[in-house]
Enzyme design. Structure first.
Site, PDB file in Angstrom:
ATOM      1  CB  ALA A  91      -0.913  -0.008   1.218  1.00 46.27           C
ATOM      2  CB  ILE A  93      -0.650   7.783  -0.766  1.00 46.63           C
ATOM      3  CG1 ILE A  93       0.073   8.175   0.552  1.00 46.63           C
ATOM      4  CG2 ILE A  93      -1.910   7.004  -0.501  1.00 46.63           C
ATOM      5  CD1 ILE A  93      -0.670   9.202   1.385  1.00 46.63           C
ATOM      6  CB  THR A  94       2.323  10.203  -4.712  1.00 50.26           C
ATOM      7  OG1 THR A  94       1.126  10.156  -5.489  1.00 50.26           O
ATOM      8  CG2 THR A  94       3.252   9.086  -5.139  1.00 50.26           C
ATOM      9  CE1 TYR A 155       5.460   6.694  -3.471  1.00 49.05           C
ATOM     10  CE2 TYR A 155       7.431   6.998  -4.796  1.00 49.05           C
ATOM     11  CZ  TYR A 155       6.304   6.260  -4.473  1.00 49.05           C
ATOM     12  OH  TYR A 155       6.030   5.093  -5.159  1.00 49.05           O
ATOM     13  CE  LYS A 159       6.772   3.696  -2.096  1.00 46.51           C
ATOM     14  NZ  LYS A 159       5.975   2.517  -1.703  1.00 46.51           N
TER      15      LYS A 159
END
Ligand code: NDP
Length: 248
Positions: A91, A93-94, A155, A159
């Site tokens: 899962a 999002i950005t 992000y 990451k």
């Protein structure tokens, strides 16, 4: 719990582009697949689409940014389906913005959904995996967590954080038959990428030596292999799948 000898796999963000391909591949591989969702409205439509394509999954709700919500989901899965052997932390999002315009909320939402979520789910499965001396944890990062990207300070940070987490946990649980790995996809032909204006998309493709976007199934094939018993000597690794866009 009798799953006819099937191992249980949980994929978070299952209703998204990559998650769908992963669930389908893992089901083809013979897993009992638990598909995690957040949005119940989207789920119904997704389940109908999956049924039409010949797939049926056990579906479970959680807000992955919330530790207790993940705990409740995993407890429910383990009591209704069985112990989780494979966890795919997918899962994400950005909330893209140049850093000087990025708000605390943009930062917080992306870190919580993309990185805290990995802790939130993994923490709740790890003790069971240790007790059973078997587990596969696969974290879905991004090329932009390896190299950075304009507008993605949040992000890229989240990451990139997955890599440190993966390497550390891999060392800690290696002797318990548990592997922990990261996959870093480049640009994949999901709805999100296909919705980008055609000229912009073509500029992106021009930067990919292979000359095309990746297919969702190409990420799913690697998930399938890393989840398998054949991959027991692979741990703490990161796999780039980006068509040569970022090579190092
Ligand atoms: P999608 O946007 O299609 O799917 C993301 C999924 O995450 C959705 O199912 C969404 O649920 C879920 N999700 C988002 N926030 C939450 C939350 N708080 N709680 C629970 N679920 C949540 O993305 P993709 O399939 O394209 O991407 C999957 C992963 O791969 C992501 O981590 C992404 O960063 C990464 N990635 C994708 C690339 C690409 O090209 N597509 C490239 C590199 C990495 P809902 O719809 O209900 O909100």
């Amino acid at each position: 719990m009798d799953n006819n000898g099937k191992r249980v796999a949980l994929v978070t963000g299952a209703t998204g582009g990559l998650g769908t391909a992963m669930c389908q591949q893992l089901q083809k591989d013979g897993y009992r697949v638990c598909a995690h969702y957040r949005n119940p409205d989207k789920l119904k439509e997704w389940q109908e689409k999956m049924k039409a394509e010949g797939f049926e999954f056990d579906c479970f709700y959680a807000d992955v940014s919330d530790y207790n919500s993940c705990g409740e989901m995993i407890k429910k899965i383990e009591s209704e389906v069985g112990p989780i052997d494979v966890l795919v932390n997918n899962a994400g999002i950005t909330r893209d913005k140049p850093f000087h315009k990025m708000t605390y909320e943009d930062w917080d939402a992306v870190l919580k959904t993309n990185l805290y979520s990995v802790f939130n789910c993994t923490r709740h499965v790890i003790e069971g995996m240790r007790e059973r001396s078997y587990g596969r944890i696969i974290n879905i990062s991004s090329v932009n967590g390896q190299r950075g990207q304009f507008g993605q300070a949040n992000y890229s940070a989240a990451k990139a954080g997955m890599h440190g987490f993966t390497k550390t946990l891999a060392m800690e649980v290696a002797s318990k038959g548990i592997t922990v790995n990261t996959i870093s996809p480049g640009y994949i032909a999901t709805d999100m990428v296909m919705a980008v204006r055609e000229d912009v998309r073509n500029q992106i493709i021009a930067q990919i030596p292979v000359g095309r976007l990746g297919g969702t199934e190409e990420i799913a094939y690697l998930v399938s292999f890393l989840a398998s018993e054949k991959a027991s000597f692979i741990t703490g690794a990161n796999y780039s799948i980006n068509g040569g866009q970022h090579v190092y």
